[in-house]
Design a protein around this motif. Structure first.
Motif, PDB file in Angstrom:
ATOM      1  N   GLU A 232      12.360  32.273 -10.650  1.00 62.06           N
ATOM      2  CA  GLU A 232      12.182  31.739 -11.995  1.00 62.06           C
ATOM      3  C   GLU A 232      13.036  30.489 -12.139  1.00 62.06           C
ATOM      4  O   GLU A 232      14.192  30.473 -11.732  1.00 62.06           O
ATOM      5  CB  GLU A 232      12.609  32.778 -13.038  1.00 62.06           C
ATOM      6  N   ARG A 233      12.464  29.445 -12.681  1.00 64.13           N
ATOM      7  CA  ARG A 233      13.169  28.173 -12.901  1.00 64.13           C
ATOM      8  C   ARG A 233      13.074  27.811 -14.379  1.00 64.13           C
ATOM      9  O   ARG A 233      12.166  28.253 -15.086  1.00 64.13           O
ATOM     10  CB  ARG A 233      12.539  27.046 -12.084  1.00 64.13           C
ATOM     11  N   SER A 234      14.007  26.951 -14.808  1.00 60.84           N
ATOM     12  CA  SER A 234      13.950  26.432 -16.176  1.00 60.84           C
ATOM     13  C   SER A 234      14.554  25.037 -16.217  1.00 60.84           C
ATOM     14  O   SER A 234      15.335  24.657 -15.342  1.00 60.84           O
ATOM     15  CB  SER A 234      14.684  27.358 -17.141  1.00 60.84           C
TER      16      SER A 234
ATOM     17  N   ARG B 127       9.981  26.851 -18.717  1.00 65.09           N
ATOM     18  CA  ARG B 127      10.191  27.889 -17.702  1.00 65.09           C
ATOM     19  C   ARG B 127       8.956  28.011 -16.828  1.00 65.09           C
ATOM     20  O   ARG B 127       7.834  27.909 -17.306  1.00 65.09           O
ATOM     21  CB  ARG B 127      10.460  29.231 -18.372  1.00 65.09           C
ATOM     22  N   TRP B 128       9.192  28.235 -15.519  1.00 63.31           N
ATOM     23  CA  TRP B 128       8.101  28.415 -14.582  1.00 63.31           C
ATOM     24  C   TRP B 128       8.609  29.171 -13.367  1.00 63.31           C
ATOM     25  O   TRP B 128       9.801  29.338 -13.182  1.00 63.31           O
ATOM     26  CB  TRP B 128       7.508  27.058 -14.176  1.00 63.31           C
TER      27      TRP B 128
END
Length: 130
Positions: free
Chosen positions: A87-89, A78-79
């Motif tokens: 938010e990305r994953s 995750r970042w």
């Protein structure tokens, strides 16, 4: 008690991308294509993360198309996206054990293709178990 264990056999989708750290550790990242039972289906793709000595083996011996087997565990990276702030994953398989499964002939020819299963044709002398 929980179990997080994944075992996969497939072909490397690209050469490993290797990064070295000041601490002396290294990581190799690559993708793995795993064929389904039906030849008409598209393969499933997995992102692999390999650390330490196994990463060195991947860097030295794994090339696009190579047949490999892995045992590892699922994790979710995750970042926050710098451009959008969202938010990305990304699902990743953290590899604990890497097995080189292809023959010498596969390695010399670049591993073959993703098309029709694993191998084909007559086995070479190195592939015959007796």
């Amino acid at each position: 008690m929980g179990v997080n264990s994944i075992t996969l056999v497939g072909r490397a989708g690209r050469d490993p991308e290797v990064r070295y750290f000041e601490s002396g550790s290294m990581v190799a990242n690559l993708t793995l294509a795993v064929n389904r039972r039906s030849r008409d289906d598209e393969p499933d793709w997995f992102n692999l993360e390999i650390w330490g000595k196994q990463a060195q083996v991947a860097a030295d011996y794994v090339r696009k198309g190579a047949l490999i087997g892995i045992i590892g565990s699922f994790k979710l990276d995750r970042w926050t996206d710098r451009a959008s702030g969202e938010e990305r994953s990304k699902p990743v398989i953290r590899v604990d054990r890497l097995e080189l499964l292809g023959s010498k002939r596969d390695a010399e020819s670049g591993g073959g293709s993703f098309g029709g299963g694993f191998g084909g044709g007559e086995p070479s002398q190195e592939e015959v178990p007796f």
